[in-house]
Design an enzyme around this catalytic site. Structure first.
Site, mmCIF file in Angstrom:
data_model
loop_
_atom_site.group_PDB
_atom_site.id
_atom_site.type_symbol
_atom_site.label_atom_id
_atom_site.label_comp_id
_atom_site.label_asym_id
_atom_site.label_seq_id
_atom_site.Cartn_x
_atom_site.Cartn_y
_atom_site.Cartn_z
ATOM 1 N N SER A 292 18.392 -15.651 0.650
ATOM 2 C CA SER A 292 17.338 -14.841 0.015
ATOM 3 C C SER A 292 17.631 -14.583 -1.459
ATOM 4 O O SER A 292 18.793 -14.519 -1.878
ATOM 5 C CB SER A 292 17.227 -13.511 0.754
ATOM 6 O OG SER A 292 16.380 -12.618 0.045
ATOM 7 N N LYS B 136 6.402 -20.424 2.075
ATOM 8 C CA LYS B 136 6.629 -19.623 3.293
ATOM 9 C C LYS B 136 5.546 -18.567 3.462
ATOM 10 O O LYS B 136 5.187 -17.879 2.500
ATOM 11 C CB LYS B 136 7.994 -18.939 3.205
ATOM 12 C CG LYS B 136 8.347 -18.029 4.388
ATOM 13 C CD LYS B 136 9.802 -17.573 4.317
ATOM 14 C CE LYS B 136 10.252 -16.818 5.555
ATOM 15 N NZ LYS B 136 10.050 -15.390 5.490
ATOM 16 N N HIS C 232 6.527 -13.304 8.626
ATOM 17 C CA HIS C 232 7.618 -12.465 8.127
ATOM 18 C C HIS C 232 8.161 -11.569 9.243
ATOM 19 O O HIS C 232 8.573 -10.435 9.005
ATOM 20 C CB HIS C 232 7.118 -11.615 6.949
ATOM 21 C CG HIS C 232 8.128 -11.373 5.874
ATOM 22 N ND1 HIS C 232 8.169 -12.069 4.700
ATOM 23 C CD2 HIS C 232 9.151 -10.483 5.795
ATOM 24 C CE1 HIS C 232 9.148 -11.620 3.935
ATOM 25 N NE2 HIS C 232 9.774 -10.656 4.581
ATOM 26 N N THR D 201 8.486 -17.623 -1.001
ATOM 27 C CA THR D 201 7.836 -16.717 -0.039
ATOM 28 C C THR D 201 6.578 -16.133 -0.664
ATOM 29 O O THR D 201 6.626 -15.512 -1.728
ATOM 30 C CB THR D 201 8.818 -15.612 0.384
ATOM 31 O OG1 THR D 201 9.930 -16.241 1.017
ATOM 32 C CG2 THR D 201 8.173 -14.628 1.356
ATOM 33 N N TYR E 18 11.766 -15.165 -4.372
ATOM 34 C CA TYR E 18 10.694 -14.198 -4.569
ATOM 35 C C TYR E 18 10.288 -14.381 -6.018
ATOM 36 O O TYR E 18 11.065 -14.062 -6.927
ATOM 37 C CB TYR E 18 11.199 -12.776 -4.317
ATOM 38 C CG TYR E 18 11.205 -12.387 -2.853
ATOM 39 C CD1 TYR E 18 10.100 -12.631 -2.041
ATOM 40 C CD2 TYR E 18 12.308 -11.746 -2.284
ATOM 41 C CE1 TYR E 18 10.089 -12.263 -0.700
ATOM 42 C CE2 TYR E 18 12.300 -11.369 -0.945
ATOM 43 C CZ TYR E 18 11.191 -11.630 -0.165
ATOM 44 O OH TYR E 18 11.189 -11.253 1.157
HETATM 45 C C1 FNR Z 1 13.328 -10.655 6.325
HETATM 46 N N1 FNR Z 1 12.546 -11.739 5.937
HETATM 47 C C2 FNR Z 1 12.626 -12.210 4.648
HETATM 48 N N2 FNR Z 1 11.918 -13.320 4.278
HETATM 49 C C3 FNR Z 1 12.033 -13.828 3.034
HETATM 50 O O1 FNR Z 1 11.393 -14.825 2.741
HETATM 51 N N3 FNR Z 1 12.894 -13.251 2.142
HETATM 52 C C4 FNR Z 1 13.610 -12.143 2.433
HETATM 53 O O2 FNR Z 1 14.381 -11.653 1.613
HETATM 54 C C5 FNR Z 1 13.447 -11.568 3.711
HETATM 55 N N4 FNR Z 1 14.093 -10.419 4.052
HETATM 56 C C6 FNR Z 1 14.084 -9.971 5.346
HETATM 57 C C7 FNR Z 1 14.829 -8.861 5.705
HETATM 58 C C8 FNR Z 1 14.904 -8.469 7.039
HETATM 59 C C9 FNR Z 1 15.753 -7.302 7.421
HETATM 60 C C10 FNR Z 1 14.206 -9.202 8.026
HETATM 61 C C11 FNR Z 1 14.317 -8.840 9.484
HETATM 62 C C12 FNR Z 1 13.419 -10.266 7.664
HETATM 63 C C13 FNR Z 1 11.704 -12.435 6.931
HETATM 64 C C14 FNR Z 1 12.508 -13.534 7.617
HETATM 65 O O3 FNR Z 1 12.760 -14.604 6.748
HETATM 66 C C15 FNR Z 1 11.762 -14.104 8.825
HETATM 67 O O4 FNR Z 1 10.464 -14.490 8.444
HETATM 68 C C16 FNR Z 1 11.680 -13.119 9.988
HETATM 69 O O5 FNR Z 1 12.843 -12.358 10.120
HETATM 70 C C17 FNR Z 1 11.441 -13.888 11.278
HETATM 71 O O6 FNR Z 1 11.186 -13.043 12.322
HETATM 72 P P1 FNR Z 1 12.268 -12.541 13.388
HETATM 73 O O7 FNR Z 1 13.086 -13.738 13.862
HETATM 74 O O8 FNR Z 1 13.103 -11.510 12.705
HETATM 75 O O9 FNR Z 1 11.383 -11.991 14.451
#
Ligand code: FNR
Length: 400
Positions: free
Chosen positions: A142, A273, A297, A192, A166
């Site tokens: 990330s 994404k 997400h 994203t 981002y």
């Molecule tokens: C995320 N996700 C996420 N996505 C992204 O593109 N950049 C990011 O920095 C983050 N940060 C983030 C923090 C936390 C705590 C979570 C739980 C999720 C989303 C992540 O990439 C992904 O799409 C989801 O976590 C997928 O769903 P599940 O497996 O957690 O249900």
């Protein structure tokens, strides 16, 4: 406490992901049982007990009343894999070709922005990268990390890593981040699209909890020359000004007019994404992206939506041969198999590996990834689907 089974050195070269099961049973013969949980329910419960409440709230929480987040998970229960016999699936091949890279399985780690503070030593991004190196499971790093991307990349070993961007409002800063990712050796850029602003998250709102505003996970910004040039003082002396500058530059609500610029940022594979609508997929494809990442997400950004799994088939169709990465709601090896059968090229997991990290750092993440892969591999063995190509929508039936 008994030690957890140690992953063998050349794990990423193992063709049989099911070997983890053998290791666990054979360790049992000398009285060693796994340190880490074998079910998702126990993993979640133990991680919640081990991690500070503010981090649990940030990781576990989703948008609104979390209906979409929960629906992501239950959507998988509505599909069943039909067993095939007389197949003799003694050897399975779970490997995948992605942008010219041969990966040992379709599994990857989705980008998670607070990994750093999820680990007990405060360096969860590095611990996760080490788990990627051990397992061969790619990590998408990330933008929001506690250690700078150069340090994260340095721990990936031979396993490919992707950098998740981002996109900031300042184009020069975006360019700088992408240049650094390229120089660090990341193999793709994942942009994203659904998080230029944070969704409504009641769990975090009720404790006014937003880690980045407290100065967490901003290392890629505070180590960036373009970002630093905008600060009145060094962030080491004045973190508050750095945070306020970050608030100003963080989120860019991109439109289709920005896609040519995004595309021009890098010659690495570009993946977008958060795409869930076939029309968006077609436009992104026409705009020259290399991969589509279907995701909501994990239900963290918008409530009231469809489970990501339900939109996957239409996304795959619209992608028309472009690789489709998928995440949201994957909790088991069976879920990985089902997502592949519905057309995903690669399948991402989010919260489960974060909980492994919170419980046991690199060992905990490795355990979660190996368990997911062993379960997927054994499912394909038992149900007679020896390769990923055998997993088609016809292998699934809707549960009545
Ligand atoms: C995320 N996700 C996420 N996505 C992204 O593109 N950049 C990011 O920095 C983050 N940060 C983030 C923090 C936390 C705590 C979570 C739980 C999720 C989303 C992540 O990439 C992904 O799409 C989801 O976590 C997928 O769903 P599940 O497996 O957690 O249900």
């Amino acid at each position: 406490m008994s030690p957890t089974p140690r992953p063998s050195k050349d794990l990423k070269d193992h063709k049989d992901h099911k070997d983890y099961q053998d290791e666990i049973y054979f360790d049992g013969l000398r009285g060693v049982v796994p340190t880490y949980p074998m079910t998702y329910g126990e993993l979640e419960a133990r991680a919640h007990a081990a991690m500070p409440p503010s981090i649990v709230s940030y990781v576990a929480g989703g948008a609104g009343d979390e209906r979409t987040q929960n629906a992501n998970v239950t959507a998988f229960e509505r599909w069943g894999l039909i067993p095939r016999m007389f197949v003799g699936a003694a050897r399975r091949d779970l490997s995948v070709d992605l942008f010219g890279m041969r990966l040992p399985s379709p599994l990857f780690m989705a980008p998670v922005g607070v990994l750093g503070i999820c680990a007990q030593d405060g360096h969860g991004d590095l611990a996760t990268a080490r788990a990627a190196a051990r397992t061969g499971v790619p990590m998408i790093a990330s933008t929001l990390s506690e250690d700078p991307m150069e340090a994260v990349a340095g721990e990936l070993g031979e396993t490919p890593g992707f950098f998740q961007l981002y996109t900031p409002t300042d184009r020069a800063l975006a360019e700088s981040l992408v240049r650094r990712a390229e120089k660090s050796g990341f193999k793709a850029i994942v942009v994203t699209m659904d998080t230029w602003i944070s969704g409504w998250r009641p769990r975090d709102l009720s404790t006014s909890n937003f880690p980045q505003l407290r100065g967490h996970c901003l290392a890629n910004y505070t180590s960036d020359p373009v970002f630093r040039a905008q600060l009145p003082a060094d962030p080491e002396q004045d973190m508050q000004s750095a945070v306020l500058t970050w608030v100003r530059v963080f989120g860019n609500p991109l439109t289709w007019d920005d896609l040519p610029w995004l595309r021009s940022l890098t010659s690495l594979p570009l993946i977008v994404k958060g795409l869930c609508h076939p029309e968006d997929v077609r436009r992104a494809r026409d705009g020259g992206v290399d991969g589509i990442y279907c995701s909501n997400h994990g239900g963290r950004q918008a409530n009231g939506g469809l489970p990501a799994l339900d939109v996957l088939p239409a996304v795959v169709e619209a992608a028309d041969g472009l690789p489709v990465l998928f995440d949201s709601g994957v909790r088991s090896g069976a879920d990985i198999v089902k997502a592949v059968a519905l057309g995903a090229t690669a399948v991402g997991v989010g919260r489960p590996y974060v909980y492994g990290l919170g419980l046991g750092g690199t060992d905990g993440v490795t355990h979660v990834l190996r368990s997911l892969l062993a379960e997927a591999d054994l499912l394909m063995a038992v149900d007679g689907y020896p390769t990923l190509a055998d997993l088609t929508p016809e292998a699934l039936q809707r549960v009545q």
